[in-house]
Scaffold this motif. Sequence first.
Motif, PDB file in Angstrom:
ATOM      1  N   ASP A  75      38.238  31.332  59.001  1.00  0.00           N
ATOM      2  CA  ASP A  75      39.637  31.054  58.445  1.00  0.00           C
ATOM      3  C   ASP A  75      39.616  29.577  58.406  1.00  0.00           C
ATOM      4  O   ASP A  75      39.764  28.803  59.491  1.00  0.00           O
ATOM      5  CB  ASP A  75      40.619  31.610  59.392  1.00  0.00           C
ATOM      6  CG  ASP A  75      42.190  31.216  58.737  1.00  0.00           C
ATOM      7  OD1 ASP A  75      42.348  31.021  57.470  1.00  0.00           O
ATOM      8  OD2 ASP A  75      43.128  31.240  59.420  1.00  0.00           O
ATOM      9  N   GLY A  76      39.610  28.926  57.313  1.00  0.00           N
ATOM     10  CA  GLY A  76      39.489  27.594  56.940  1.00  0.00           C
ATOM     11  C   GLY A  76      38.315  26.830  57.150  1.00  0.00           C
ATOM     12  O   GLY A  76      38.216  25.705  57.070  1.00  0.00           O
ATOM     13  N   ALA A  77      37.242  27.734  57.492  1.00  0.00           N
ATOM     14  CA  ALA A  77      35.853  26.926  57.822  1.00  0.00           C
ATOM     15  C   ALA A  77      35.271  26.341  56.506  1.00  0.00           C
ATOM     16  O   ALA A  77      35.100  27.115  55.291  1.00  0.00           O
ATOM     17  CB  ALA A  77      35.080  28.001  58.646  1.00  0.00           C
ATOM     18  N   ASP A  78      34.610  25.210  56.871  1.00  0.00           N
ATOM     19  CA  ASP A  78      33.858  24.671  55.628  1.00  0.00           C
ATOM     20  C   ASP A  78      32.528  25.252  55.507  1.00  0.00           C
ATOM     21  O   ASP A  78      31.994  25.181  54.394  1.00  0.00           O
ATOM     22  CB  ASP A  78      34.053  22.961  55.681  1.00  0.00           C
ATOM     23  CG  ASP A  78      35.378  22.381  55.898  1.00  0.00           C
ATOM     24  OD1 ASP A  78      36.351  22.749  54.890  1.00  0.00           O
ATOM     25  OD2 ASP A  78      35.612  22.028  56.719  1.00  0.00           O
ATOM     26  N   VAL A  79      32.050  25.289  56.684  1.00  0.00           N
ATOM     27  CA  VAL A  79      30.305  25.827  56.773  1.00  0.00           C
ATOM     28  C   VAL A  79      30.536  27.275  57.457  1.00  0.00           C
ATOM     29  O   VAL A  79      30.916  26.984  58.728  1.00  0.00           O
ATOM     30  CB  VAL A  79      29.749  24.820  57.268  1.00  0.00           C
ATOM     31  CG1 VAL A  79      28.083  25.440  57.440  1.00  0.00           C
ATOM     32  CG2 VAL A  79      29.659  23.334  56.460  1.00  0.00           C
ATOM     33  N   VAL A  80      29.863  28.246  57.050  1.00  0.00           N
ATOM     34  CA  VAL A  80      29.796  29.318  57.936  1.00  0.00           C
ATOM     35  C   VAL A  80      28.183  29.714  57.965  1.00  0.00           C
ATOM     36  O   VAL A  80      27.525  29.788  56.890  1.00  0.00           O
ATOM     37  CB  VAL A  80      30.473  30.504  57.257  1.00  0.00           C
ATOM     38  CG1 VAL A  80      30.281  32.029  58.272  1.00  0.00           C
ATOM     39  CG2 VAL A  80      31.937  30.318  57.104  1.00  0.00           C
ATOM     40  N   THR A  81      27.743  29.849  59.317  1.00  0.00           N
ATOM     41  CA  THR A  81      26.278  30.158  59.591  1.00  0.00           C
ATOM     42  C   THR A  81      26.357  31.614  60.022  1.00  0.00           C
ATOM     43  O   THR A  81      26.980  31.532  61.218  1.00  0.00           O
ATOM     44  CB  THR A  81      25.659  29.129  60.437  1.00  0.00           C
ATOM     45  OG1 THR A  81      25.682  27.877  59.617  1.00  0.00           O
ATOM     46  CG2 THR A  81      24.293  29.320  60.798  1.00  0.00           C
ATOM     47  N   LEU A  82      25.397  32.192  59.729  1.00  0.00           N
ATOM     48  CA  LEU A  82      25.127  33.875  60.152  1.00  0.00           C
ATOM     49  C   LEU A  82      23.802  33.854  60.721  1.00  0.00           C
ATOM     50  O   LEU A  82      22.610  33.285  59.879  1.00  0.00           O
ATOM     51  CB  LEU A  82      25.318  34.830  59.005  1.00  0.00           C
ATOM     52  CG  LEU A  82      26.687  34.485  58.244  1.00  0.00           C
ATOM     53  CD1 LEU A  82      26.523  35.849  57.154  1.00  0.00           C
ATOM     54  CD2 LEU A  82      27.726  34.678  59.085  1.00  0.00           C
ATOM     55  N   ALA A  83      23.619  34.002  62.104  1.00  0.00           N
ATOM     56  CA  ALA A  83      22.310  34.190  62.595  1.00  0.00           C
ATOM     57  C   ALA A  83      22.418  35.463  63.600  1.00  0.00           C
ATOM     58  O   ALA A  83      22.477  35.319  64.837  1.00  0.00           O
ATOM     59  CB  ALA A  83      21.882  32.769  63.496  1.00  0.00           C
ATOM     60  N   THR A  84      22.477  36.456  63.071  1.00  0.00           N
ATOM     61  CA  THR A  84      22.497  37.905  64.043  1.00  0.00           C
ATOM     62  C   THR A  84      21.495  38.718  63.433  1.00  0.00           C
ATOM     63  O   THR A  84      20.556  38.702  62.692  1.00  0.00           O
ATOM     64  CB  THR A  84      23.919  38.299  63.377  1.00  0.00           C
ATOM     65  OG1 THR A  84      23.774  38.979  62.294  1.00  0.00           O
ATOM     66  CG2 THR A  84      24.980  37.228  63.632  1.00  0.00           C
ATOM     67  N   ARG A  85      21.463  39.715  64.141  1.00  0.00           N
ATOM     68  CA  ARG A  85      20.504  40.884  63.950  1.00  0.00           C
ATOM     69  C   ARG A  85      21.370  42.112  63.451  1.00  0.00           C
ATOM     70  O   ARG A  85      21.091  43.230  63.604  1.00  0.00           O
ATOM     71  CB  ARG A  85      20.131  41.509  65.254  1.00  0.00           C
ATOM     72  CG  ARG A  85      18.795  40.500  65.914  1.00  0.00           C
ATOM     73  CD  ARG A  85      17.952  40.953  66.868  1.00  0.00           C
ATOM     74  NE  ARG A  85      17.128  39.784  67.431  1.00  0.00           N
ATOM     75  CZ  ARG A  85      15.727  39.976  66.956  1.00  0.00           C
ATOM     76  NH1 ARG A  85      15.315  40.916  65.891  1.00  0.00           N
ATOM     77  NH2 ARG A  85      14.827  39.177  67.234  1.00  0.00           N
ATOM     78  N   ALA A  86      22.511  41.895  62.840  1.00  0.00           N
ATOM     79  CA  ALA A  86      23.326  42.765  62.307  1.00  0.00           C
ATOM     80  C   ALA A  86      22.729  43.819  61.387  1.00  0.00           C
ATOM     81  O   ALA A  86      21.901  43.316  60.399  1.00  0.00           O
ATOM     82  CB  ALA A  86      24.611  42.319  61.528  1.00  0.00           C
ATOM     83  N   ARG A  87      22.975  44.976  61.575  1.00  0.00           N
ATOM     84  CA  ARG A  87      22.325  46.078  60.391  1.00  0.00           C
ATOM     85  C   ARG A  87      23.294  46.570  59.458  1.00  0.00           C
ATOM     86  O   ARG A  87      23.059  47.102  58.424  1.00  0.00           O
ATOM     87  CB  ARG A  87      21.885  47.486  61.336  1.00  0.00           C
ATOM     88  CG  ARG A  87      20.716  47.140  62.141  1.00  0.00           C
ATOM     89  CD  ARG A  87      20.037  48.244  63.011  1.00  0.00           C
ATOM     90  NE  ARG A  87      19.013  47.746  63.843  1.00  0.00           N
ATOM     91  CZ  ARG A  87      17.681  47.864  63.490  1.00  0.00           C
ATOM     92  NH1 ARG A  87      17.315  47.958  61.988  1.00  0.00           N
ATOM     93  NH2 ARG A  87      17.043  47.428  64.187  1.00  0.00           N
ATOM     94  N   GLU A  88      24.621  46.172  59.479  1.00  0.00           N
ATOM     95  CA  GLU A  88      25.549  46.380  58.358  1.00  0.00           C
ATOM     96  C   GLU A  88      26.391  45.166  58.275  1.00  0.00           C
ATOM     97  O   GLU A  88      26.641  44.282  59.164  1.00  0.00           O
ATOM     98  CB  GLU A  88      26.544  47.545  59.121  1.00  0.00           C
ATOM     99  CG  GLU A  88      25.844  48.940  59.138  1.00  0.00           C
ATOM    100  CD  GLU A  88      25.228  49.433  57.954  1.00  0.00           C
ATOM    101  OE1 GLU A  88      25.706  49.324  56.725  1.00  0.00           O
ATOM    102  OE2 GLU A  88      24.464  50.102  58.210  1.00  0.00           O
ATOM    103  N   PRO A  89      26.832  44.851  57.145  1.00  0.00           N
ATOM    104  CA  PRO A  89      27.533  43.575  56.731  1.00  0.00           C
ATOM    105  C   PRO A  89      28.719  43.574  57.579  1.00  0.00           C
ATOM    106  O   PRO A  89      29.407  44.474  57.620  1.00  0.00           O
ATOM    107  CB  PRO A  89      27.571  43.527  55.369  1.00  0.00           C
ATOM    108  CG  PRO A  89      27.521  45.167  54.918  1.00  0.00           C
ATOM    109  CD  PRO A  89      26.569  45.794  55.949  1.00  0.00           C
TER     110      PRO A  89
END
Length: 342
Positions: free
Chosen positions: A188-202
């Motif tokens: 919410d309101g983030a200018d930069v979003v970084t994803l560093a996970t082992r997620a198997r589903e979005p």
Amino acid sequence: MTNAEPVWITENQVTSLLTLAEAIPALSAGLRLQAQGKAASMPKTMLQFGPNNLHALGARLGDYVGTKTWTHTEGGTCPLLLLWNAADGQLAAVIEAFALGNMRTGGTTGVATDWLAREDAQVLAMAGTGKQALSQIAAVLAVRDIRDVRVYSPTAASREAFAARIAAAFPERGLRVSASASMAAACDGADVVTLATRAREPFVAAGMLARGAHLNAIGAIAPDREEFQQDVFDRTAVVAVDDLSSVQRLSREFRTRYGDDWQAVQTLSQRIQDDVRRPADADLTLFKAMGMGLSDVALGTEILRRARKQGIGRAIPKPLKSEPRFFPAPIPDACLSPFDPA
């Protein structure tokens, strides 16, 4: 340079020679050379044995060629980067590559954020609290004046502990660090979003992302992983990747979207070479990183350059050729026991 003795550079020496902030311009320079045809990456290869994997990747860059290899096992790993002189193929260095790999992964996110995020970005949302997460945050801090960091992990204890770790790691920045109970709240309101996970589903949908945001997606590096939904692509003005061939082979997110037509996907190296930054009116920008040998070799050559200059690294003997033996040597008669058959 080719007459210098090869050296072994340890983890402690690597971290004394190069910081993550210093890694970012080295990575940028390597990408620019790639776009100019003066550097090239070797496709990543992997052999699976049981629950474990053997990996190898490499690159040519300037005076060197190199390969990083490691075995990821349930009992641990020990990555090594080997550099050879491109002119004569002689060994130049063996570099212990735990920290190097961490700086490479985080630093690449720093490069992408520098080129694709808004200049006035102040709010960072971080999904994932694993071994790469802190360097991911540090890389964004190195290129943008971030004031507010939100952390999301599905486990409350993990996100709370990691939020405290961030505050302790960067006290000079005066960051407002908080643990978010949902990914939507973090974004919410983030200018930069970084994803560093082992997620198997979005777990990230387009509606979660603020207009003007930049998204770094670095966790889903195998076809059985996925971090963001397909509707994210519908809002992106720029879609950039580190290595197009790896994305085409291994990214389920991108393969689902682009199939056989990849014209909308650009490499970060070409944007750097063309000096094209974020469009002023962009709704979203997206960077997908798979990891490539060029990044490891770019940092390895910079570390070796600094090590040579400062006299750091343990000299090791140059490998010398030896003729192979084809058969065991016969035992002389005088050496035979009286009880041995003649």
